[in-house]
Write a protein that holds these residues in place. Structure first.
Motif, PDB file in Angstrom:
ATOM      1  N   ARG A  53     -46.599  57.472  62.629  1.00 13.75           N
ATOM      2  CA  ARG A  53     -45.139  57.986  62.622  1.00 13.75           C
ATOM      3  C   ARG A  53     -45.432  59.204  62.916  1.00 13.75           C
ATOM      4  NH1 ARG A  53     -41.206  55.255  58.597  1.00 13.75           N
ATOM      5  NH2 ARG A  53     -41.243  53.384  60.056  1.00 13.75           N
ATOM      6  N   ALA A  54     -46.343  60.390  62.430  1.00 12.25           N
ATOM      7  CA  ALA A  54     -46.714  61.811  62.951  1.00 12.25           C
ATOM      8  C   ALA A  54     -47.256  62.111  64.059  1.00 12.25           C
ATOM      9  CB  ALA A  54     -47.799  61.942  61.870  1.00 12.25           C
ATOM     10  N   GLN A  55     -48.018  60.594  63.744  1.00  5.76           N
ATOM     11  CA  GLN A  55     -48.571  60.543  65.608  1.00  5.76           C
ATOM     12  C   GLN A  55     -47.593  60.796  66.547  1.00  5.76           C
ATOM     13  OE1 GLN A  55     -51.748  60.788  65.900  1.00  5.76           O
ATOM     14  NE2 GLN A  55     -51.812  60.188  68.285  1.00  5.76           N
ATOM     15  N   GLN A  56     -46.759  59.831  66.930  1.00  5.89           N
ATOM     16  CA  GLN A  56     -45.355  59.482  67.871  1.00  5.89           C
ATOM     17  C   GLN A  56     -44.737  60.725  67.683  1.00  5.89           C
ATOM     18  OE1 GLN A  56     -43.713  55.476  66.196  1.00  5.89           O
ATOM     19  NE2 GLN A  56     -44.749  54.648  66.546  1.00  5.89           N
ATOM     20  N   GLU A  57     -44.998  60.975  66.865  1.00  9.54           N
ATOM     21  CA  GLU A  57     -43.703  62.646  66.310  1.00  9.54           C
ATOM     22  C   GLU A  57     -44.639  63.828  67.239  1.00  9.54           C
ATOM     23  OE1 GLU A  57     -40.847  63.481  65.875  1.00  9.54           O
ATOM     24  OE2 GLU A  57     -40.111  65.214  65.274  1.00  9.54           O
ATOM     25  N   ARG A  58     -45.575  64.186  66.677  1.00 10.57           N
ATOM     26  CA  ARG A  58     -46.532  64.959  67.849  1.00 10.57           C
ATOM     27  C   ARG A  58     -47.038  64.352  69.349  1.00 10.57           C
ATOM     28  NH1 ARG A  58     -49.899  63.696  63.554  1.00 10.57           N
ATOM     29  NH2 ARG A  58     -51.590  62.995  64.468  1.00 10.57           N
ATOM     30  N   GLU A  59     -46.763  63.532  69.266  1.00 10.26           N
ATOM     31  CA  GLU A  59     -46.623  63.736  71.308  1.00 10.26           C
ATOM     32  C   GLU A  59     -45.525  63.746  71.130  1.00 10.26           C
ATOM     33  OE1 GLU A  59     -48.077  58.531  71.128  1.00 10.26           O
ATOM     34  OE2 GLU A  59     -49.763  59.175  70.510  1.00 10.26           O
ATOM     35  N   ARG A  60     -44.202  62.997  70.610  1.00 13.43           N
ATOM     36  CA  ARG A  60     -43.450  63.999  71.332  1.00 13.43           C
ATOM     37  C   ARG A  60     -43.175  64.785  71.485  1.00 13.43           C
ATOM     38  NH1 ARG A  60     -38.338  65.110  69.521  1.00 13.43           N
ATOM     39  NH2 ARG A  60     -39.233  65.135  67.707  1.00 13.43           N
ATOM     40  N   LEU A  61     -43.893  65.937  70.328  1.00 16.12           N
ATOM     41  CA  LEU A  61     -43.550  67.503  70.590  1.00 16.12           C
ATOM     42  C   LEU A  61     -44.247  67.886  71.641  1.00 16.12           C
ATOM     43  CD1 LEU A  61     -43.441  67.574  66.579  1.00 16.12           C
ATOM     44  CD2 LEU A  61     -41.531  68.224  68.174  1.00 16.12           C
ATOM     45  N   LEU A  62     -45.543  67.232  71.562  1.00 19.38           N
ATOM     46  CA  LEU A  62     -46.418  67.699  72.522  1.00 19.38           C
ATOM     47  C   LEU A  62     -45.554  67.961  73.651  1.00 19.38           C
ATOM     48  CD1 LEU A  62     -48.882  68.713  73.263  1.00 19.38           C
ATOM     49  CD2 LEU A  62     -49.803  66.287  73.251  1.00 19.38           C
TER      50      LEU A  62
END
Ligand code: ADP
Length: 912
Positions: free
Chosen positions: A662-671
């Motif tokens: 989820r963090a990864q996804q969030e990071r990707e979203r944020l990026l």
């Protein structure tokens, strides 16, 4: 009649020499009989003269011979005797011319009425011729004989009498007075003399007996007691002959002999004999007496029992030759048995003892001694004692003893026994070995102190050793155990206890056991125990640590056996299945979480089958703990084996990656968002620089024209200044928007709110806008009669309206009409601004109110703008409690609508 069978009843005690009834002989003697024969017609006594007269030679004694054999020359006497033996008394005569004999022959009866024999008294006489001188001489002779006869009667040692059947005496001799003290006169005159003087105890039976015998007319004989004149009790034997006088009346004749002494002696003898007999029969030894001429003269019941002889077999003084075979058959070693008997008979003086074993298991101790009478050996006594039990007991004792001895020698302890005199009474081989004493050393009976001293040098602490032993030599109840350390490194455990016989202490037993190995083993065992304990504690610690790690680890861990049952599982793994650790232990994965098992079991089985681990597999599953939620794991499965390599199950390590994912996804979203923001910023900078620069060019142009006019002194046309100011306004508008946007971002935009008449605000905005909207028809419709009052910031609400109107103008290149309406919608006022312009692509309508948003159909060159106006409008309307939205069709025009809460009417008036 009392017992008269003193001779007949106990023949076994009699010597084997032939004998005649004593009574017969006594009667014969008392009658001075010349000849006595027994009931068998054998000569018992005979006058020596008669022997010769009868024709018997000088050689052998006639006693015991048949009377016919002895009285060869006197057949008439033989006849008379044979008649007498039938119970009849006779008087008979016979002889030659010069020697004429007359015989009175009487039968003799025993007490039981049996004929014992007969007595004959013979007298010599010549044949008689009456009237002659010889006759006179004979008469004289007769008188003399009669006198002699009377004399004989009176001197005979017995009362000779004559009486009727009622014992009324008609004649008694003078002996009657001598024997009983009653004068003959009294006997004859006193009618019931006899009856009155018979002892009261004998009276009844004696009378009855006499009557019966008399009636039967047979001679009889009986013994009874009479009372003497001086009161003495006198035992009499009365021999009665019954005579028929005239064919009818009976006459009794007889003799009474005083047998008092004889009787007393007999009673005494009987007593002694019965005592002896009883003793003889009651002793435990079986006794057999054999006469020198090899006849059994006596035996007792025990003898019969031991050898199983019947009464008959031993009856009648048999020859042992007849009885021995039965005994020999029972003996285990008949040769020796017989040899011993023969050996003993060959040496009459010898005494001996040996053991005879029988087939039936009996063991007899045979003792034999000569039988003596005075100094003469008359036979041999054999006595047999049953020593079976004794023998067995002794054998058993010997066995026990040998067993004890063997045990004593074979036990692991070295034992020594010391008596109260401190002498060694027993020791075993082990003792010698332990103390290194040579086997040949004379320990038995050795002084214990000396032995102790000889052992002391082997001991580490000899002084203590010796003193301790000395102390314990004192007889006491003490029992003790201690250890003795030897110089050679051995350790002996010493036990001492008193030796008892019954309750008495008779010595002391010392036993030594080599406990060296035992002690070493014990020490080793203790060491191992401590090591094991430490290891166990360490293991427990490790397990506790492991358990703590396992249970507190953020990752799921478990161990399943080959049946897919949880042997170990931690809370983290159990929680995934919605269970506790306790619930899962011993259960299968399929029972706990069937859907998980469907995915996981094949992998576990693969690991079990191949023995190869599966490491780092990514799994995404829904688990029972969080239904409907896809979670992510990285799982590893390892085969678990014992030290020997046997596969026992599978270990599972489950690391949850859901959060990371989820963090990864969030990071990707944020990026992505950041990249978009950068893009927006870059776009904004591009747009902003363009927008800011756009008014500057004409502004500069107008200002230069004005400068030229000023320099040449030409009149300044006002349109140049107005156009320049319009560009300044445009710049000012852009900068205001940028400033407002930054204030909104910083949440610092202030509103000055007041009740405002909305129609008025709209009217003013339209009025301000109209000069700029010269080419577009501008319509306004109020679809309500009332006045709307809103609580708002006049300038900011005007700003919203002007911005919507400007956009309607800007994005309506075809110059279509711009229409403004005001209506009521519930408690709100609804304001709409519509145009017929380029519209907004549907997919972009949602983004209209975002900061810096510009629709793709609004190219910079054509329409200009920073994409901040609608963003600010939405903020302001929402700050006023309203909503704003757009309805548009690409290429068809757009309608923006917003609502504002309407204040109740009195508010405005109240304030106004
Ligand atoms: P701008 O200053 O760019 O007009 P706005 O925030 O006012 O910024 O408008 C944002 C965008 O919305 C515009 O760039 C335009 O693409 C679109 N837009 C706004 N009003 C209209 C309208 N009346 N017709 C069509 N498009 C419009």
């Amino acid at each position: 009649m009392t017992k008269a069978d003193v001779h007949g009843g106990d023949m076994r005690l009699e010597a084997s020499v032939r004998s005649f009834p004593e009574l017969l002989l006594q009667v014969g003697e008392s009658l001075h009989a010349t000849l006595v024969v027994d009931d068998q017609g054998r000569i018992a006594r005979i006058n020596s003269t008669l022997t010769i007269t009868a024709g018997w030679g000088d050689g052998e004694p006639p006693e015991g011979r048949p009377l016919e054999e002895v009285l060869l020359l006197l057949p008439w006497l033989v006849d008379a005797l044979r008649t007498a033996l039938t119970g009849t008394e006779t008087v008979s005569e016979g002889g030659e011319r010069d020697r004429w004999l007359r015989a009175l022959v009487l039968p003799v009866f025993g007490n039981d009425g049996q004929c014992l024999g007969a007595c004959a008294r013979l007298s010599e006489r010549a044949p008689v011729k009456p009237g002659s001188a010889h006759h006179v001489a004979l008469e004289q002779e007769l008188t003399r004989t009669q006198r002699q006869y009377e004399e004989l009667l009176n001197t005979i040692d017995g009362i000779v009498w004559e009486a009727d059947v009622n014992f009324r005496f008609s004649f008694v001799n003078k002996q009657s007075e001598r024997l009983l003290g009653h004068p003959p006169r009294q006997w004859l005159q006193e009618p019931d003399f006899w009856k009155n003087h018979v002892h009261p105890e004998d009276r009844e039976w004696a009378q009855a007996y006499c009557l019966k015998a008399s009636r039967e007319r047979r001679p009889y004989e009986f013994e009874y007691r009479m009372l003497a004149a001086d009161g003495r009790v006198v035992w009499l034997r009365t021999i009665v002959t019954v005579l028929a006088e005239d064919g009818r009346s009976l006459k009794l004749r007889g003799i009474m002999v005083d047998i008092t002494e004889q009787r007393l002696a007999r009673e005494k003898l009987e007593q002694t004999a019965s005592l002896l007999r009883a003793t003889f029969d009651s002793i435990t030894d079986g006794v057999l007496v054999v006469s020198r001429d090899q006849h059994i003269t006596a035996f007792n019941k025990r003898f019969q029992q031991l050898w199983g002889y019947s009464e008959e077999a031993l009856q009648g003084t048999p020859d042992p030759k007849q009885t021995l075979p039965a005994a020999i058959a029972q003996v285990k070693n008949p040769e020796r048995f017989l040899a011993r008997i023969q050996e003993m008979y060959a040496a009459p003086e010898r005494e001996g003892m040996d053991i005879v074993e029988l087939h039936n298991g009996l063991v007899l101790q045979r003792t034999t001694i000569p039988q003596r009478m005075g100094h003469t050996i008359i036979g041999r006594i054999w006595s047999y004692r049953d020593v079976t039990e004794e023998r067995r007991a002794r054998e058993k004792q010997q066995q026990t003893f040998s067993l004890l001895r063997a045990t004593f020698d074979s036990i692991a302890d070295g034992v020594i026994v010391v008596d109260s005199h401190q002498k060694i009474t027993a020791f075993n081989k082990r003792f010698q070995q332990l103390w290194r004493i040579p086997e040949t050393a004379p320990l038995e009976n050795m002084d214990a102190i000396q032995a102790v001293l000889s052992c002391a040098p082997l001991v580490k602490d000899p002084e203590r050793f010796v003193s301790r032993l000395r102390e314990m030599f004192v007889l006491s109840n003490e029992e003790a155990v201690d250890s003795v350390e030897l110089r050679d490194g051995r350790i002996l455990e010493r036990t001492t206890m008193p030796q008892r016989m019954g309750d008495t202490i008779i010595g002391r037993v010392w036993s030594y056991r080599d406990v060296t190995e035992e002690r070493l083993a014990k020490a080793e065992q203790e060491r191992l125990f401590v090591a094991e304990k430490n290891a166990r504690e360490k293991l427990e610690e490790s397990l506790a640590v492991l358990d703590t790690f396992l249970n507190n680890a953020p990752i799921g861990m478990g161990f399943l056996d080959r049946d897919m049952r949880f042997i170990q599982v931690n809370d983290a793994l159990a929680a995934l299945h919605g269970k506790t650790r306790e619930e899962e232990l011993g259960q299968t994965l399929r029972e706990m979480a069937p859907r998980v098992a469907a995915n996981v079991e094949p992998l576990l089985r693969q690991v079990l089958t191949t023995g190869e681990p599966l490491i780092g597999l990514d799994l995404s599953l829904e688990v029972p703990a969080t239904p409907g939620q896809l979670r992510h794991w990285r799982v590893s499965y390892y085969p678990v084996r014992t030290m020997s390599g046997r596969s026992v199950g599978v270990g599972a390590v489950v690391v949850e990656l859901t959060a990371e994912r989820r963090a990864q996804q969030e990071r990707e979203r944020l990026l992505h968002e950041a990249q978009e923001a950068i893009q927006t910023r870059d776009d904004f900078l591009c747009v902003a620089s363009h927008e800011l620069k756009t008014p500057l060019t004409p502004l500069k142009l107008h200002l230069e024209r004005l400068k030229q006019k000023c320099a040449t002194g030409q009149p300044l046309p006002p349109q140049y200044a107005e156009k320049a100011l319009a560009q300044v306004d445009r710049l000012s508008g852009l900068i205001s928007d940028m400033l407002d946007a930054s204030l909104i971002d910083a949440e610092r935009l202030e509103l000055e709110r007041e009740p405002l008449p909305l129609q008025e605000i709209i009217h003013e905005a339209l009025k301000d806008f109209r000069p700029a909207c010269l080419q577009h028809p501008l319509e306004y419709a109020e679809e309500c009669a009332e006045e709307f009052v809103v609580l708002g910031d006049r300038d900011r609400l005007a700003q919203v309206l002007l911005h919507l109107l400007e956009n309607a103008l800007k994005y309506s290149p075809m110059k279509g009409p711009i229409r403004v309406t005001l209506t009521r919608k519930g408690a709100e006022a609804l304001v709409s601004v519509s145009d017929r312009g380029i519209g907004i692509p549907e997919d972009q309508q949602a983004l209209l109110f975002e900061r810096f948003f510009r629709a793709r159909n609004a190219p910079v060159s054509g329409f200009g703008g920073l994409g901040l106006g609608l963003y600010i409008c939405r903020y302001l309307i929402e700050r006023h409690g309203g909503r704003i939205w757009a309805e548009s069709q690409d290429g068809q025009g757009t309608t923006f609508r917003f609502t504002l809460p309407v204040e109740p009417a009195p508010l405005l008036h109240g304030r106004a």
